[in-house]
Design a protein around this motif. Structure first.
Motif, PDB file in Angstrom:
ATOM      1  N   GLY A 204     -65.011  56.683 111.912  1.00  0.00           N
ATOM      2  CA  GLY A 204     -64.326  55.868 110.908  1.00  0.00           C
ATOM      3  C   GLY A 204     -65.226  54.837 110.252  1.00  0.00           C
ATOM      4  N   GLY A 205     -64.700  54.257 109.190  1.00  0.00           N
ATOM      5  CA  GLY A 205     -65.461  53.234 108.471  1.00  0.00           C
ATOM      6  C   GLY A 205     -64.551  52.097 108.026  1.00  0.00           C
ATOM      7  N   LYS A 206     -65.163  51.011 107.642  1.00  0.00           N
ATOM      8  CA  LYS A 206     -64.430  49.854 107.109  1.00  0.00           C
ATOM      9  C   LYS A 206     -65.376  49.213 106.102  1.00  0.00           C
ATOM     10  CE  LYS A 206     -60.909  47.213 107.063  1.00  0.00           C
ATOM     11  NZ  LYS A 206     -59.680  47.799 106.496  1.00  0.00           N
ATOM     12  N   ASP A 207     -65.800  50.042 105.134  1.00  0.00           N
ATOM     13  CA  ASP A 207     -66.921  49.634 104.269  1.00  0.00           C
ATOM     14  C   ASP A 207     -66.648  48.368 103.479  1.00  0.00           C
ATOM     15  OD1 ASP A 207     -68.071  51.958 105.145  1.00  0.00           O
ATOM     16  OD2 ASP A 207     -68.566  52.689 103.138  1.00  0.00           O
ATOM     17  N   PRO A 208     -67.563  47.391 103.570  1.00  0.00           N
ATOM     18  CA  PRO A 208     -67.462  46.210 102.723  1.00  0.00           C
ATOM     19  C   PRO A 208     -68.171  46.416 101.388  1.00  0.00           C
ATOM     20  CG  PRO A 208     -69.221  45.914 104.316  1.00  0.00           C
ATOM     21  CD  PRO A 208     -68.647  47.291 104.554  1.00  0.00           C
ATOM     22  N   MET A 209     -67.640  45.759 100.374  1.00  0.00           N
ATOM     23  CA  MET A 209     -68.295  45.683  99.061  1.00  0.00           C
ATOM     24  C   MET A 209     -68.558  44.201  98.830  1.00  0.00           C
ATOM     25  SD  MET A 209     -66.483  46.309  95.373  1.00  0.00           S
ATOM     26  CE  MET A 209     -67.441  46.570  93.881  1.00  0.00           C
ATOM     27  N   ILE A 210     -69.814  43.838  98.580  1.00  0.00           N
ATOM     28  CA  ILE A 210     -70.139  42.433  98.331  1.00  0.00           C
ATOM     29  C   ILE A 210     -70.459  42.274  96.844  1.00  0.00           C
ATOM     30  CG2 ILE A 210     -71.834  40.604  98.773  1.00  0.00           C
ATOM     31  CD1 ILE A 210     -72.084  41.622 101.610  1.00  0.00           C
ATOM     32  N   VAL A 211     -69.688  41.422  96.170  1.00  0.00           N
ATOM     33  CA  VAL A 211     -69.928  41.209  94.739  1.00  0.00           C
ATOM     34  C   VAL A 211     -70.570  39.830  94.563  1.00  0.00           C
ATOM     35  CG1 VAL A 211     -68.875  41.179  92.445  1.00  0.00           C
ATOM     36  CG2 VAL A 211     -67.883  42.606  94.256  1.00  0.00           C
ATOM     37  N   LEU A 212     -71.845  39.817  94.188  1.00  0.00           N
ATOM     38  CA  LEU A 212     -72.565  38.549  94.025  1.00  0.00           C
ATOM     39  C   LEU A 212     -72.294  37.969  92.641  1.00  0.00           C
ATOM     40  CD1 LEU A 212     -75.906  39.485  95.833  1.00  0.00           C
ATOM     41  CD2 LEU A 212     -73.917  38.274  96.754  1.00  0.00           C
ATOM     42  N   ASP A 213     -72.648  36.682  92.487  1.00  0.00           N
ATOM     43  CA  ASP A 213     -72.299  35.991  91.239  1.00  0.00           C
ATOM     44  C   ASP A 213     -73.071  36.512  90.031  1.00  0.00           C
ATOM     45  OD1 ASP A 213     -74.622  35.062  92.285  1.00  0.00           O
ATOM     46  OD2 ASP A 213     -74.028  32.956  92.391  1.00  0.00           O
ATOM     47  N   ASP A 214     -74.164  37.260  90.268  1.00  0.00           N
ATOM     48  CA  ASP A 214     -74.926  37.792  89.128  1.00  0.00           C
ATOM     49  C   ASP A 214     -74.661  39.287  88.910  1.00  0.00           C
ATOM     50  OD1 ASP A 214     -76.113  38.843  91.334  1.00  0.00           O
ATOM     51  OD2 ASP A 214     -78.174  38.308  90.774  1.00  0.00           O
TER      52      ASP A 214
ATOM     53  N   VAL B  50     -66.035  38.736  97.325  1.00  0.00           N
ATOM     54  CA  VAL B  50     -66.511  38.411  95.973  1.00  0.00           C
ATOM     55  C   VAL B  50     -66.802  36.914  95.892  1.00  0.00           C
ATOM     56  CG1 VAL B  50     -64.108  38.249  95.123  1.00  0.00           C
ATOM     57  CG2 VAL B  50     -65.970  38.551  93.490  1.00  0.00           C
ATOM     58  N   MET B  51     -67.900  36.551  95.208  1.00  0.00           N
ATOM     59  CA  MET B  51     -68.259  35.130  95.121  1.00  0.00           C
ATOM     60  C   MET B  51     -67.325  34.405  94.148  1.00  0.00           C
ATOM     61  SD  MET B  51     -72.357  35.173  95.709  1.00  0.00           S
ATOM     62  CE  MET B  51     -72.517  33.408  95.640  1.00  0.00           C
ATOM     63  N   ARG B  52     -67.038  33.160  94.536  1.00  0.00           N
ATOM     64  CA  ARG B  52     -65.984  32.393  93.862  1.00  0.00           C
ATOM     65  C   ARG B  52     -66.155  32.317  92.352  1.00  0.00           C
ATOM     66  NH1 ARG B  52     -62.160  29.860  96.185  1.00  0.00           N
ATOM     67  NH2 ARG B  52     -63.208  29.716  98.198  1.00  0.00           N
ATOM     68  N   SER B  53     -67.407  32.146  91.878  1.00  0.00           N
ATOM     69  CA  SER B  53     -67.587  31.910  90.437  1.00  0.00           C
ATOM     70  C   SER B  53     -67.157  33.107  89.585  1.00  0.00           C
ATOM     71  CB  SER B  53     -69.044  31.544  90.146  1.00  0.00           C
ATOM     72  OG  SER B  53     -69.871  32.595  90.577  1.00  0.00           O
ATOM     73  N   VAL B  54     -67.122  34.310  90.169  1.00  0.00           N
ATOM     74  CA  VAL B  54     -66.724  35.485  89.378  1.00  0.00           C
ATOM     75  C   VAL B  54     -65.412  36.096  89.885  1.00  0.00           C
ATOM     76  CG1 VAL B  54     -69.066  36.074  88.638  1.00  0.00           C
ATOM     77  CG2 VAL B  54     -68.207  37.002  90.805  1.00  0.00           C
ATOM     78  N   ALA B  55     -64.811  35.454  90.888  1.00  0.00           N
ATOM     79  CA  ALA B  55     -63.673  36.071  91.587  1.00  0.00           C
ATOM     80  C   ALA B  55     -62.471  36.308  90.667  1.00  0.00           C
ATOM     81  CB  ALA B  55     -63.261  35.216  92.780  1.00  0.00           C
ATOM     82  N   ASP B  56     -62.100  35.319  89.852  1.00  0.00           N
ATOM     83  CA  ASP B  56     -60.883  35.482  89.040  1.00  0.00           C
ATOM     84  C   ASP B  56     -61.013  36.670  88.094  1.00  0.00           C
ATOM     85  OD1 ASP B  56     -59.738  33.402  90.310  1.00  0.00           O
ATOM     86  OD2 ASP B  56     -60.058  31.920  88.706  1.00  0.00           O
ATOM     87  N   ARG B  57     -62.178  36.726  87.418  1.00  0.00           N
ATOM     88  CA  ARG B  57     -62.358  37.823  86.455  1.00  0.00           C
ATOM     89  C   ARG B  57     -62.408  39.169  87.188  1.00  0.00           C
ATOM     90  NH1 ARG B  57     -67.332  37.457  83.220  1.00  0.00           N
ATOM     91  NH2 ARG B  57     -68.100  36.023  84.809  1.00  0.00           N
TER      92      ARG B  57
END
Ligand code: NAD
Length: 528
Positions: A240-250, A280-287
């Protein structure tokens, strides 16, 4: 899926509930006999050259291509992924993989010279010879019922093995089709056999197969590994997996949003390395969140046989219930369901449908962030730093895949190095299962060993070391043992590996014993 009679397994279309067909059940007591039968066919296959075995696999690639529409529709009808996905995530990867295994495999499995640079081994010649193991057991899941088993069967065949395949019980016809494609390609009858039905997977692991390639849940994988360990044989576990996706501010945000929607919802989220957690990093989270919610709402849920369907049914009502329970648990603990959830079956259908869901306000301790969801749900956590994202991503029992989204390659690679997983994709997710030259597998509870790539081929062989000594001179360390030998060995070690400043002295001190030993070996050589 039910057994209509003790002798047959019936397969049902998860979108309509209609029967797709039946296969005969293999009584568990017959499984060892099937393994024995394959082991009688395998030696002749093993005697073929790599190029000859590769030619069969190339022909199989062509057969898949020739029959691709029929196979695509069988996958859509028996497993429920949309037609386009059946083609892009199952058919095309195997057409390519069969060719890659045939061509690259012939090179990777060729005898390989081993350099012998040590001065005291100079007269020896060494090589790695890759020999088949015999019969390999392949036990596969229902979520990618074509590409996972066919890729593993092809790796095993290229290495000269026979195979007994145990397909998932809800996708038995696709398992049968794999064998018929190979036989149409001319692979000897009986070299690959299929067993079906309750208990056959466990008995196959216990049988005399030389190794097991198992893909499925952690719990079953552990049982398979224990059975293999008792018989001191190897297994490859793709769990099994529980893959994370990390979205940086850039990150390129539109790309990250499209990636999250595809990576989270493809195959109705029933993918081992689907995106199961987003940080997801806060500065881009809403969008980002607004984009993923809008993207999820746009996806068309419907009949997998329809060209524009993007989300088919869940494989079963039980699978839907297990997703519902995780989402309900998160909602009860304060998470917000932004879209999606169980929906009525579209007109004319009778399956378990779940519209793509996005959850926010989730916390790391919720079950939905710790257990495999295996459904179209993307939970999102907002983080304040790259370090926090990495720490949360690594805070999991699983370690299959992970992705980092950033426009800075160096930063992406730095984060990739920190992540505990078998694969890290920067600005993409999970695509590399479709590129057979790339290794596939996980760390932690996600598994052991690798499939695909040269490492997957090495899993299918006995790496035999073969050496040749042509000189008829005794090795220096053979009998007789005496003080001369001890001093000569000591001085040799100092001269070869010691500090540069001490080498001359070591050579001086060892000159007499080295000369005596040299003379002894030379006299010995002359006598022979
Ligand atoms: P599962 O473990 O229930 O079944 C997998 C296979 O094992 C089936 O063929 C099943 O019949 C057989 N089986 C059942 N009991 C057995 C036993 N005691 N001994 C031997 N075999 C036995 O898994 P599933 O529900 O079919 O598949 C979903 C799981 O597979 C998910 O956890 C998913 O993440 C995982 N998976 C992992 C990968 C990967 O590459 N890591 C790929 C696809 C799926």
């Amino acid at each position: 899926m039910t057994a209509t009679a003790i002798t047959h397994l019936e397969s049902f279309n998860p979108a309509t509930g209609e029967s797709v067909g039946t296969v005969p059940v293999t009584p568990p007591g017959d499984v060892q006999g099937v393994v024995d039968a394959v082991s009688r066919v395998q030696p002749a296959w093993a005697r073929l050259s790599l190029q000859e075995r590769g030619a069969y696999l190339e022909r199989a690639s062509q057969v898949v291509l020739d029959e691709c529409d029929e196979i695509r529709d069988l996958i859509a009808r028996e497993q429920g992924k949309p037609r386009n996905e059946a083609f892009s995530m199952e058919i095309l990867p195997t057409v390519d993989a069969l060719r890659w295994i045939a061509r690259a495999g012939a090179e990777i499995l060729s005898e390989e010279k081993v350099p012998m640079p040590q001065v005291f081994l100079k007269t020896k010649r060494s090589a790695f010879v890759y020999e088949p193991l015999g019969v390999i057991g392949v036990i596969s899941p229902w979520n990618y019922p074509w590409s996972i088993p066919l890729g593993e069967v092809a790796l095993a065949l290229m290495a000269g093995n026979g195979v007994v395949l145990k397909p998932a019980s809800v996708t038995p016809l696709i398992g049968e089709r794999i064998v018929s494609v190979l036989e149409r390609a001319g692979v000897p009858a009986g070299l690959v056999r299929v067993v079906h039905g309750p208990g056959t997977g466990a008995v196959l692991a216990e049988s005399s197969v030389a190794k097991v390639f198992f893909t499925g849940s952690v719990e079953t994988g552990r049982a398979v590994a224990e059975a293999c360990a008792r018989r001191l044989k190897g297994c490859v576990l793709e769990l099994g997996g529980k893959d994370p996706m990390i979205v940086l501010d850039d990150a390129h945000l539109e790309h990250a949003i499209a990636g999250a929607v595809w990576g989270g919802f493809a195959n109705a989220g029933q993918t081992c390395s689907g995106i199961e957690r987003v940080y997801v990093m806060r500065s881009v989270a809403d969008r980002f969140i607004a984009g993923v919610v809008a993207g999820a709402q746009r996806l068309r849920v419907g009949d997998p046989m329809s060209w524009d369907t993007e989300i088919g049914p869940m494989v079963s009502g039980e699978q839907l219930e297990s997703v519902r329970s995780l989402v309900d648990d998160a909602a009860a603990a304060g998470a917000e369901l932004r879209c999606g959830g169980p929906v009525e079956a579209p007109a004319g259908l009778d399956g378990a449908f779940y519209a793509p869901a996005v959850l926010t306000g989730v916390t790391q301790d919720m079950r939905i962030m710790r257990e495999e969801i295996f459904g179209p749900v993307v939970p999102i956590i907002v983080v304040d730093s790259e370090e926090e994202a990495v720490a949360l991503a690594n805070d999991s029992d699983f370690g299959l895949g992970a992705s980092v989204w950033t426009s800075d390659r160096e930063r992406g690679e730095r984060v990739a190095a920190e992540l505990q997983s078998g694969m890290v994709w920067i600005n993409d997710h999970m695509f590399s299962h479709g590129a057979c030259q790339c290794a596939w597998g996980g760390v932690k509870d996600s598994g052991l060993g690798r499939t695909h790539s040269k490492f997957g081929l090495y899993e299918c062989v006995n790496v035999k070391l073969r050496t040749w000594e042509g000189s008829a001179v005794r090795d220096a360390w053979w009998y007789p043992y005496d003080e001369t030998l001890g001093k000569a060995l000591h001085s040799t070690a100092q001269v070869l590996y010691g500090r540069a400043s001490e080498r001359a002295a070591a050579l001086r001190d060892g000159a007499v014993p080295l000369a005596k030993l040299g003379g002894r070996l030379a006299r010995d050589a002359i006598r022979r």
